[in-house]
Design a protein around this motif. Sequence first.
Motif, PDB file in Angstrom:
ATOM      1  N   THR A 101       0.827  -1.220   0.000  1.00  0.00           N
ATOM      2  CA  THR A 101       0.000   0.000   0.000  1.00  0.00           C
ATOM      3  C   THR A 101       0.854   1.260   0.000  1.00  0.00           C
ATOM      4  OG1 THR A 101      -0.129  -0.002   2.430  1.00  0.00           O
ATOM      5  CG2 THR A 101      -1.861  -1.165   1.216  1.00  0.00           C
ATOM      6  N   HIS A 102       2.172   1.072   0.008  1.00  0.00           N
ATOM      7  CA  HIS A 102       3.128   2.187   0.036  1.00  0.00           C
ATOM      8  C   HIS A 102       2.843   3.076   1.245  1.00  0.00           C
ATOM      9  CE1 HIS A 102       6.381   3.992  -2.305  1.00  0.00           C
ATOM     10  NE2 HIS A 102       5.965   5.160  -1.860  1.00  0.00           N
ATOM     11  N   ARG A 103       2.623   2.448   2.382  1.00  0.00           N
ATOM     12  CA  ARG A 103       2.257   3.181   3.597  1.00  0.00           C
ATOM     13  C   ARG A 103       3.366   3.069   4.644  1.00  0.00           C
ATOM     14  NH1 ARG A 103      -1.326   1.904   8.171  1.00  0.00           N
ATOM     15  NH2 ARG A 103      -2.212   3.842   8.973  1.00  0.00           N
ATOM     16  N   LEU A 104       3.949   4.219   4.975  1.00  0.00           N
ATOM     17  CA  LEU A 104       4.995   4.284   5.989  1.00  0.00           C
ATOM     18  C   LEU A 104       4.539   5.229   7.087  1.00  0.00           C
ATOM     19  CD1 LEU A 104       7.895   3.750   7.026  1.00  0.00           C
ATOM     20  CD2 LEU A 104       8.650   5.682   5.619  1.00  0.00           C
ATOM     21  N   VAL A 105       4.425   4.703   8.314  1.00  0.00           N
ATOM     22  CA  VAL A 105       4.008   5.511   9.454  1.00  0.00           C
ATOM     23  C   VAL A 105       5.131   5.498  10.492  1.00  0.00           C
ATOM     24  CG1 VAL A 105       2.275   5.889  11.249  1.00  0.00           C
ATOM     25  CG2 VAL A 105       1.600   4.907   9.048  1.00  0.00           C
ATOM     26  N   LEU A 106       5.484   6.689  10.957  1.00  0.00           N
ATOM     27  CA  LEU A 106       6.573   6.846  11.924  1.00  0.00           C
ATOM     28  C   LEU A 106       6.030   7.385  13.239  1.00  0.00           C
ATOM     29  CD1 LEU A 106       9.041   8.673   9.492  1.00  0.00           C
ATOM     30  CD2 LEU A 106       8.877   6.207   9.897  1.00  0.00           C
ATOM     31  N   SER A 107       6.825   7.219  14.291  1.00  0.00           N
ATOM     32  CA  SER A 107       6.418   7.720  15.606  1.00  0.00           C
ATOM     33  C   SER A 107       7.622   8.271  16.363  1.00  0.00           C
ATOM     34  CB  SER A 107       5.763   6.608  16.430  1.00  0.00           C
ATOM     35  OG  SER A 107       5.501   7.061  17.749  1.00  0.00           O
ATOM     36  N   GLY A 108       7.449   9.470  16.918  1.00  0.00           N
ATOM     37  CA  GLY A 108       8.497  10.059  17.742  1.00  0.00           C
ATOM     38  C   GLY A 108       8.228   9.887  19.220  1.00  0.00           C
ATOM     39  N   ARG A 109       7.037   9.356  19.545  1.00  0.00           N
ATOM     40  CA  ARG A 109       6.622   9.264  20.939  1.00  0.00           C
ATOM     41  C   ARG A 109       7.494   8.304  21.746  1.00  0.00           C
ATOM     42  NH1 ARG A 109       0.518   7.745  21.657  1.00  0.00           N
ATOM     43  NH2 ARG A 109       1.279   5.650  21.158  1.00  0.00           N
ATOM     44  N   GLU A 110       7.714   7.107  21.212  1.00  0.00           N
ATOM     45  CA  GLU A 110       8.494   6.103  21.946  1.00  0.00           C
ATOM     46  C   GLU A 110       9.936   6.548  22.163  1.00  0.00           C
ATOM     47  OE1 GLU A 110       4.943   4.357  20.271  1.00  0.00           O
ATOM     48  OE2 GLU A 110       6.569   5.506  19.360  1.00  0.00           O
ATOM     49  N   ALA A 111      10.548   7.127  21.117  1.00  0.00           N
ATOM     50  CA  ALA A 111      11.936   7.587  21.235  1.00  0.00           C
ATOM     51  C   ALA A 111      12.045   8.712  22.258  1.00  0.00           C
ATOM     52  CB  ALA A 111      12.449   8.062  19.877  1.00  0.00           C
ATOM     53  N   ALA A 112      11.042   9.616  22.269  1.00  0.00           N
ATOM     54  CA  ALA A 112      11.052  10.723  23.231  1.00  0.00           C
ATOM     55  C   ALA A 112      10.917  10.207  24.658  1.00  0.00           C
ATOM     56  CB  ALA A 112       9.922  11.700  22.910  1.00  0.00           C
ATOM     57  N   ARG A 113      10.073   9.192  24.837  1.00  0.00           N
ATOM     58  CA  ARG A 113       9.885   8.606  26.168  1.00  0.00           C
ATOM     59  C   ARG A 113      11.163   7.935  26.653  1.00  0.00           C
ATOM     60  NH1 ARG A 113       3.900   5.721  25.718  1.00  0.00           N
ATOM     61  NH2 ARG A 113       2.659   7.620  25.998  1.00  0.00           N
ATOM     62  N   GLU A 114      11.797   7.187  25.755  1.00  0.00           N
ATOM     63  CA  GLU A 114      13.033   6.492  26.129  1.00  0.00           C
ATOM     64  C   GLU A 114      14.132   7.484  26.510  1.00  0.00           C
ATOM     65  OE1 GLU A 114      14.183   3.824  23.031  1.00  0.00           O
ATOM     66  OE2 GLU A 114      12.347   2.611  23.173  1.00  0.00           O
ATOM     67  N   LYS A 115      14.239   8.570  25.733  1.00  0.00           N
ATOM     68  CA  LYS A 115      15.254   9.586  26.013  1.00  0.00           C
ATOM     69  C   LYS A 115      14.992  10.253  27.357  1.00  0.00           C
ATOM     70  CE  LYS A 115      17.618  13.511  23.891  1.00  0.00           C
ATOM     71  NZ  LYS A 115      17.689  14.397  22.693  1.00  0.00           N
ATOM     72  N   LYS A 116      13.722  10.562  27.609  1.00  0.00           N
ATOM     73  CA  LYS A 116      13.354  11.208  28.869  1.00  0.00           C
ATOM     74  C   LYS A 116      13.616  10.268  30.045  1.00  0.00           C
ATOM     75  CE  LYS A 116       9.860  13.966  28.905  1.00  0.00           C
ATOM     76  NZ  LYS A 116       8.482  14.524  28.874  1.00  0.00           N
ATOM     77  N   GLN A 117      13.334   8.959  29.839  1.00  0.00           N
ATOM     78  CA  GLN A 117      13.551   7.990  30.903  1.00  0.00           C
ATOM     79  C   GLN A 117      15.032   7.836  31.206  1.00  0.00           C
ATOM     80  OE1 GLN A 117      11.020   6.388  32.755  1.00  0.00           O
ATOM     81  NE2 GLN A 117      12.825   6.019  34.019  1.00  0.00           N
TER      82      GLN A 117
END
Length: 298
Positions: A166-182
């Motif tokens: 479907t040529h569908r690429l979905v990205l997320s910055g939420r998990e990376a931000a949480r890991e960095k904050k943790q």
Amino acid sequence: MESMDDYKEELEASLKKIRVGDVVTGTVIDVTDDAVIVDLKAYADGVIRKDDLSEDPDFNMAEMIHPGDEITATVMATNDGEGNMVLSKKEANQVLAWDKLKNMMEERTVVPVKIAEIVNAGAVAYLEGIRGFIPVSRLSDEYVEDLKEFDGKTIEVTVITADEETHRLVLSGREAAREKKQEETNKKIAKCEVGAVMKGTVETLKDYGAFVELENGLTGLLHISQISTKRIKHPGAVLKEGQEVRVKIISTANNKISLSMKELIEEEEEREAEDTYGYKEEGQASTGLADLLKGLKL
């Protein structure tokens, strides 16, 4: 003396039949204003026009590609009229990129991307030359009030959907931000000393205790058993949200701060007992024999 065997590999490469649609790899030998010339070790060099390098509108050919770089591309034509093969890195990217993106998704790889544009309900960024969508709810680990603040910003993301069909690429910055904050929080917790006494503010009350924001910005759990020396059914019997308290850090195990008010109360009671009765924890009287006999009539 040199013989034909010395040039066997070169000859075989030059005679290798290359067809339209083949994916080939070569070495960049020149970068002009509008094209990249590639040595394919074949009967002809390859030419990649600027528009066939990447789908990313921010792609800078002069900065990203240099002589000596290895490059993989798809053969679009075997002769451009001047004896060169016409190649497309963009087409090859479409074939190779999805495999990389799927691996990133499975391995939860964190990669930096630059926000290319803001669209309805999210943002667009390119990864491996593929246009990806970041929903507004996944741009950060916090509520995003103004999407425009992210325009042109570089953030770390993970791939959460990579569907080639479907040529569908979905990205997320939420998990990376949480890991960095943790990670940052864990470093701060590691600096906390067990036994330290701090001021704090009660953030929330739960059936099992209260969460207290300490003066250093960290939050710790004040378990219901550590609130009072008396047995209580609910933290609300002693505390209320927004109340300022004095607490003692009793543990930082597993990067979690455990607090106690009970120990401070007990310590205060012990000090008062010493002042009043001259009693020490070891069970020895601090009052001397002369003081005890003083005023006694025999």
